[in-house]
Design a protein around this motif. Structure first.
Motif, PDB file in Angstrom:
ATOM      1  N   UNK A 160       0.796  -1.224   0.000  1.00 19.01           N
ATOM      2  CA  UNK A 160       0.000   0.000   0.000  1.00 19.01           C
ATOM      3  C   UNK A 160       0.831   1.278   0.000  1.00 19.01           C
ATOM      4  N   UNK A 161       2.093   1.230   0.473  1.00 18.89           N
ATOM      5  CA  UNK A 161       2.911   2.446   0.558  1.00 18.89           C
ATOM      6  C   UNK A 161       4.129   2.462  -0.366  1.00 18.89           C
TER       7      UNK A 161
ATOM      8  N   UNK B 240       5.074   5.137  -2.961  1.00 21.38           N
ATOM      9  CA  UNK B 240       4.035   5.218  -3.993  1.00 21.38           C
ATOM     10  C   UNK B 240       3.492   6.633  -4.168  1.00 21.38           C
ATOM     11  N   UNK B 241       3.597   7.440  -3.121  1.00 25.49           N
ATOM     12  CA  UNK B 241       3.103   8.815  -3.219  1.00 25.49           C
ATOM     13  C   UNK B 241       3.947   9.655  -4.180  1.00 25.49           C
ATOM     14  N   UNK B 242       5.188   9.202  -4.469  1.00 27.05           N
ATOM     15  CA  UNK B 242       6.060   9.928  -5.396  1.00 27.05           C
ATOM     16  C   UNK B 242       7.034   8.949  -6.049  1.00 27.05           C
ATOM     17  N   UNK B 243       6.553   8.199  -7.019  1.00 29.30           N
ATOM     18  CA  UNK B 243       7.353   7.146  -7.661  1.00 29.30           C
ATOM     19  C   UNK B 243       8.570   7.669  -8.418  1.00 29.30           C
ATOM     20  N   UNK B 244       8.541   8.918  -8.810  1.00 31.34           N
ATOM     21  CA  UNK B 244       9.661   9.488  -9.563  1.00 31.34           C
ATOM     22  C   UNK B 244      10.849   9.833  -8.667  1.00 31.34           C
ATOM     23  N   UNK B 245      10.616   9.962  -7.382  1.00 33.30           N
ATOM     24  CA  UNK B 245      11.675  10.386  -6.466  1.00 33.30           C
ATOM     25  C   UNK B 245      12.439   9.179  -5.920  1.00 33.30           C
TER      26      UNK B 245
ATOM     27  N   UNK C  64      14.917  -0.456  -7.299  1.00 30.88           N
ATOM     28  CA  UNK C  64      14.622   0.868  -6.784  1.00 30.88           C
ATOM     29  C   UNK C  64      13.380   0.787  -5.898  1.00 30.88           C
ATOM     30  N   UNK C  65      13.551   1.087  -4.626  1.00 29.19           N
ATOM     31  CA  UNK C  65      12.429   1.153  -3.692  1.00 29.19           C
ATOM     32  C   UNK C  65      11.912   2.582  -3.711  1.00 29.19           C
ATOM     33  N   UNK C  66      10.623   2.727  -4.011  1.00 24.82           N
ATOM     34  CA  UNK C  66      10.010   4.048  -4.107  1.00 24.82           C
ATOM     35  C   UNK C  66       8.786   4.131  -3.213  1.00 24.82           C
TER      36      UNK C  66
ATOM     37  N   UNK D  40      11.891   0.162   6.840  1.00 20.63           N
ATOM     38  CA  UNK D  40      12.326  -0.333   5.529  1.00 20.63           C
ATOM     39  C   UNK D  40      12.769  -1.794   5.619  1.00 20.63           C
ATOM     40  N   UNK D  41      13.400  -2.184   6.712  1.00 17.72           N
ATOM     41  CA  UNK D  41      13.792  -3.589   6.896  1.00 17.72           C
ATOM     42  C   UNK D  41      12.564  -4.490   6.867  1.00 17.72           C
ATOM     43  N   UNK D  42      11.492  -4.061   7.523  1.00 15.41           N
ATOM     44  CA  UNK D  42      10.255  -4.846   7.535  1.00 15.41           C
ATOM     45  C   UNK D  42       9.642  -4.923   6.137  1.00 15.41           C
ATOM     46  N   UNK D  43       9.657  -3.811   5.428  1.00 19.53           N
ATOM     47  CA  UNK D  43       9.137  -3.793   4.054  1.00 19.53           C
ATOM     48  C   UNK D  43       9.942  -4.764   3.195  1.00 19.53           C
ATOM     49  N   UNK D  44      11.253  -4.721   3.315  1.00 19.18           N
ATOM     50  CA  UNK D  44      12.103  -5.588   2.497  1.00 19.18           C
ATOM     51  C   UNK D  44      11.978  -7.061   2.891  1.00 19.18           C
TER      52      UNK D  44
END
Length: 194
Positions: free
Chosen positions: A85-86, A132-137, A128-130, A167-171
């Motif tokens: 979701x994020x 979602x609110x700003x995928x270009x950054x 590339x981990x982005x 970020x560790x949890x996301x990964x």
């Protein structure tokens, strides 16, 4: 000089560097508009980026073969597309993307062809981990082993790890997802041999 945002100790050095770069780019450094910019730091930084772009163009010409090899492996790397979701994880697809990522986040991923060669050989892949609110950054750069889908390293700007716990949890979730999908792909139903 008083209008500049640069500390006085760095002002002369920055101005000298700016004038050198402007001259290399073919600007007339005798012209007051060039010689005495209103915002020295902004003009200096612009000249640095202009020089970097020219250097990158030359480098990319040397990486044509690597680029081709990376593109041939993109089908393998597509298993690394992921989102929740994020966040979204996107596999790199060209040498130029690595150069831009490294320059944007000020780390070594695109400094030379080291990671490009690893991708071309199928050893590891750059992701590339982005947000979602700003995928270009650019946010995080991740290296994953293509042999066992294990994350080898992940860094954000200046080789730092902001929000490391999150970020560790996301990964971890990403890794689990990739491994589950990989196991599902290699499961073969039993053969009926009579």
């Amino acid at each position: 000089m008083q209008k500049q945002t640069i500390p006085p100790k760095k002002l002369v050095t920055t101005w000298r560097d700016y004038l050198r770069m402007a001259k290399e780019e073919g600007y007339n450094t005798e012209d007051d508009i060039v010689r005495l910019p209103k915002d020295l730091k902004a003009r200096h930084d612009y000249m640095v980026e202009l020089g970097n772009e020219r250097a990158d163009e030359k480098r990319l010409k040397r990486y044509i073969k690597l680029d081709r090899q990376i593109k041939e492996r993109l089908a393998e790397a597509k298993r690394y597309f992921w989102e929740n979701d994020k966040y979204m994880i996107i596999p790199a697809g060209t040498c130029e993307e690595l150069i831009i990522e490294g320059r944007t986040l000020h780390h070594c991923v695109g400094r030379d062809d080291y990671y490009m060669k690893k991708m071309a050989a199928g050893e590891s892949w750059i992701l590339f981990l982005r947000k979602k609110e700003n995928l270009e950054k650019a946010y995080y750069t991740v290296e994953i082993s293509m042999k066992d889908d294990r994350i080898l390293q992940y860094y954000s700007e200046f080789d730092r790890q902001p929000n490391k716990t999150t970020i560790s949890k996301v990964l971890e979730k990403f890794e689990q997802s990739v491994k589950c999908r990989h196991q599902a792909r290699i499961t073969v139903p039993g053969a009926n041999i009579a």
